[in-house]
Enzyme design. Structure first.
Site, mmCIF file in Angstrom:
data_model
loop_
_atom_site.group_PDB
_atom_site.id
_atom_site.type_symbol
_atom_site.label_atom_id
_atom_site.label_comp_id
_atom_site.label_asym_id
_atom_site.label_seq_id
_atom_site.Cartn_x
_atom_site.Cartn_y
_atom_site.Cartn_z
ATOM 1 N N GLU A 38 -43.285 -0.911 -25.844
ATOM 2 C CA GLU A 38 -42.982 -1.354 -24.475
ATOM 3 C C GLU A 38 -42.140 -2.624 -24.492
ATOM 4 O O GLU A 38 -42.426 -3.554 -25.255
ATOM 5 C CB GLU A 38 -44.300 -1.607 -23.735
ATOM 6 N N SER A 72 -34.892 12.702 1.485
ATOM 7 C CA SER A 72 -36.074 12.809 0.633
ATOM 8 C C SER A 72 -37.235 13.285 1.477
ATOM 9 O O SER A 72 -37.551 12.677 2.500
ATOM 10 C CB SER A 72 -36.422 11.449 0.023
ATOM 11 N N GLY A 131 -44.548 3.265 -12.369
ATOM 12 C CA GLY A 131 -44.246 3.035 -13.778
ATOM 13 C C GLY A 131 -44.091 4.345 -14.551
ATOM 14 O O GLY A 131 -44.010 4.339 -15.774
ATOM 15 N N LEU A 132 -44.045 5.471 -13.849
ATOM 16 C CA LEU A 132 -43.784 6.744 -14.522
ATOM 17 C C LEU A 132 -42.327 7.153 -14.334
ATOM 18 O O LEU A 132 -41.950 8.295 -14.539
ATOM 19 C CB LEU A 132 -44.730 7.835 -14.007
ATOM 20 N N SER A 133 -41.526 6.190 -13.895
ATOM 21 C CA SER A 133 -40.079 6.361 -13.830
ATOM 22 C C SER A 133 -39.600 7.418 -12.862
ATOM 23 O O SER A 133 -38.806 8.290 -13.206
ATOM 24 C CB SER A 133 -39.526 6.657 -15.221
ATOM 25 N N SER A 135 -37.623 6.600 -10.630
ATOM 26 C CA SER A 135 -36.201 6.251 -10.445
ATOM 27 C C SER A 135 -35.332 6.909 -11.522
ATOM 28 O O SER A 135 -34.282 7.479 -11.211
ATOM 29 C CB SER A 135 -35.999 4.738 -10.419
ATOM 30 N N ASP A 179 -36.187 5.077 -20.223
ATOM 31 C CA ASP A 179 -36.664 5.953 -19.149
ATOM 32 C C ASP A 179 -35.729 7.139 -18.935
ATOM 33 O O ASP A 179 -36.158 8.288 -18.834
ATOM 34 C CB ASP A 179 -36.782 5.173 -17.832
HETATM 35 P P1 ADP Z 1 -40.639 3.911 -10.967
HETATM 36 O O1 ADP Z 1 -39.311 4.262 -11.532
HETATM 37 O O2 ADP Z 1 -41.542 3.301 -11.959
HETATM 38 O O3 ADP Z 1 -41.301 5.056 -10.258
HETATM 39 P P2 ADP Z 1 -39.035 2.160 -9.394
HETATM 40 O O4 ADP Z 1 -39.374 1.047 -8.469
HETATM 41 O O5 ADP Z 1 -38.124 1.909 -10.536
HETATM 42 O O6 ADP Z 1 -40.412 2.777 -9.878
HETATM 43 O O7 ADP Z 1 -38.393 3.350 -8.582
HETATM 44 C C1 ADP Z 1 -38.965 3.791 -7.369
HETATM 45 C C2 ADP Z 1 -37.843 3.964 -6.382
HETATM 46 O O8 ADP Z 1 -37.083 5.143 -6.715
HETATM 47 C C3 ADP Z 1 -38.324 4.211 -4.964
HETATM 48 O O9 ADP Z 1 -38.558 2.993 -4.296
HETATM 49 C C4 ADP Z 1 -37.160 4.978 -4.384
HETATM 50 O O10 ADP Z 1 -36.112 4.104 -4.017
HETATM 51 C C5 ADP Z 1 -36.670 5.818 -5.549
HETATM 52 N N1 ADP Z 1 -37.308 7.147 -5.543
HETATM 53 C C6 ADP Z 1 -37.971 7.717 -6.551
HETATM 54 N N2 ADP Z 1 -38.431 8.943 -6.210
HETATM 55 C C7 ADP Z 1 -38.039 9.153 -4.943
HETATM 56 C C8 ADP Z 1 -38.207 10.234 -4.001
HETATM 57 N N3 ADP Z 1 -38.880 11.343 -4.317
HETATM 58 N N4 ADP Z 1 -37.645 10.074 -2.789
HETATM 59 C C9 ADP Z 1 -36.961 8.973 -2.472
HETATM 60 N N5 ADP Z 1 -36.791 7.937 -3.297
HETATM 61 C C10 ADP Z 1 -37.315 8.010 -4.518
HETATM 62 MG MG MG Z 2 -37.944 2.857 -12.327
#
Ligand code: ADP
Ligand code: MG
Length: 393
Positions: A38, A72, A131-133, A135, A179
């Protein structure tokens, strides 16, 4: 089964939002969990993530003009309309669509221009911001869909780099490559042993006979992940520049523990020295953990996971009371092989390897201790390791 249900959801959503779903294709890209390694990926060290069977699904179709429309199904009011002529980084009005827009921007930056826009509806089954990505899964999903729709000649590894470029330079989070790489290169029942210095990698089969991977979400809401993340990265970069005055290295991940200990006084700031120590020791733990796994020594693997958490807590300072409570309570439960925070930290999830017969006990004890101490519930997910991005037929 889940794939087909999610496909139907995005196809129905597409028809509802955009009138019909004629000629629409459906795509998927996974989230990931990192087993060990990590905050090593932006230090040229090793990581050991795996793609999950959960992720993000899209229904998408090219348009004939330059408009791009995104919806979304996870968020009300998520619909955004933009244009290929309006790819401005980090536009607050664009909200979540900065991720898909960033991917289009990263393609164009590499000379792959989209002549026309597209419509896209997505739905994810990764807990958001955990934190499971989610994004990275959204970035790889967009890249995969764009490659398929426009016929661009890029590999899955390129899709990872494009996604990282979008996250770093369009969305302002200086994440490493882990990621996006894990999402783009995922393989069922395998973890990815990746050297982030040169992107060489190996798949390592994960046979957890009689055990499961349990992800536990802190459900912590307010995090300062991006700013703290970028601060850790800067500390490591500064420590590296000072180490480079005495060692011939490209990244902290090039240092053995012995070399680090012999030369660490070159790092003048006490805090930066401690941060660099995490990067170096965590890299070694990752190498040791993969060796232990290959030798069938899961107990050692688990101990290294626990030691990783301790280093992230004490040296790297990215855990917080929520993640610490989850990991420390997990360590007390019989049948837990190992448990640690996973992802960037400051909230998000832990990953634990738990024997089948101990899972109920684990959920009960960790869940209760967490609620007592933190005041709200954590959530448990038993996850499976899945393949990378694909078309859902
Ligand atoms: P992680 O990548 O750990 O889940 P992040 O904060 O890096 O957390 O990413 C989360 C962001 O990604 C959300 O705030 C949103 O902007 C975007 N996102 C992820 N999945 C979706 C989804 N299904 N619909 C809309 N936005 C999403
Ligand atoms: Mg992320």
């Amino acid at each position: 089964m889940i794939d087909q249900e999610m496909k139907q959801a995005v196809l129905d959503g597409f028809a509802k939002e955009f009138g019909d779903n004629e000629g629409v294709k459906c795509y998927f890209a996974p989230g990931r969990v990192n087993l060990i390694g990590e905050h090593t990926d932006y230090n040229g060290g090793h990581v050991f993530p795996c793609a999950l069977t959960i992720g993000t699904y899209a229904a998408a179709r090219k348009r004939t003009d330059r408009v791009m429309r995104f919806v979304s199904l996870n968020f009300d009011g998520s619909r955004r309309e933009t244009s290929l002529d309006d790819l401005v980084p980090n536009d607050p009005k664009a909200g979540w669509t900065n991720y898909p827009k960033g991917v289009v921007w990263a393609f164009e930056k590499r000379g792959m221009k989209l002549e026309t826009g597209f419509d896209m509806v997505i739905i994810g089954n990764i807990p958001n911001g955990s934190g499971l990505s989610s994004s990275a899964s959204l970035e790889v999903l967009t890249g995969f869909a764009v490659r398929d729709m426009y016929g661009f000649d890029v590999t899955n590894q390129d899709l990872a780099l494009i996604g990282q470029d979008a996250e770093n330079n369009f969305n302002g989070c200086n994440c490493g490559i882990m990621d996006q790489f894990a999402s783009a290169m995922g393989k069922k029942d395998n973890a990815i042993f990746l050297d982030t210095a040169d992107l060489s990698f190996d798949y390592a089969p994960i046979h957890l006979d009689g055990m499961k991977i349990v992800v536990t979400n802190t459900n912590k809401k307010h995090k300062l992940t991006d700013s703290q993340y970028n601060a850790r990265r800067s500390a490591c970069e500064h420590a590296l520049s000072q180490m480079q005055t005495v060692c011939d290295i490209k990244g902290l991940g090039d240092l053995s523990i012995e070399e680090f200990e012999a030369h660490k006084d070159a790092i003048t700031d006490d805090d930066e020295r401690v941060k660099a120590r995490h990067a170096v020791y965590e890299n070694q733990r990752t190498l040791d953990a993969v060796a232990a796994l290959k030798a069938g020594d899961l107990e050692k693997f688990g101990q290294l996971m626990n030691a990783s958490h301790v280093s992230l807590r004490d040296d790297y300072d990215v855990t917080g009371i929520e993640l610490d409570t989850l990991a420390e309570e997990a360590w007390k439960v019989d049948g837990v092989i190992g448990s640690r925070m996973t992802g960037g930290g400051f909230g998000g999830c832990t990953v634990s390897i738990v024997k089948d017969e101990a899972i109920d006990d684990f959920k009960e004890k960790v869940g209760k201790a967490y609620k007592d101490k933190i005041g709200y519930d954590c959530t448990f997910y038993i996850v499976s390791i899945g393949d990378g991005p694909r078309v859902i037929e």
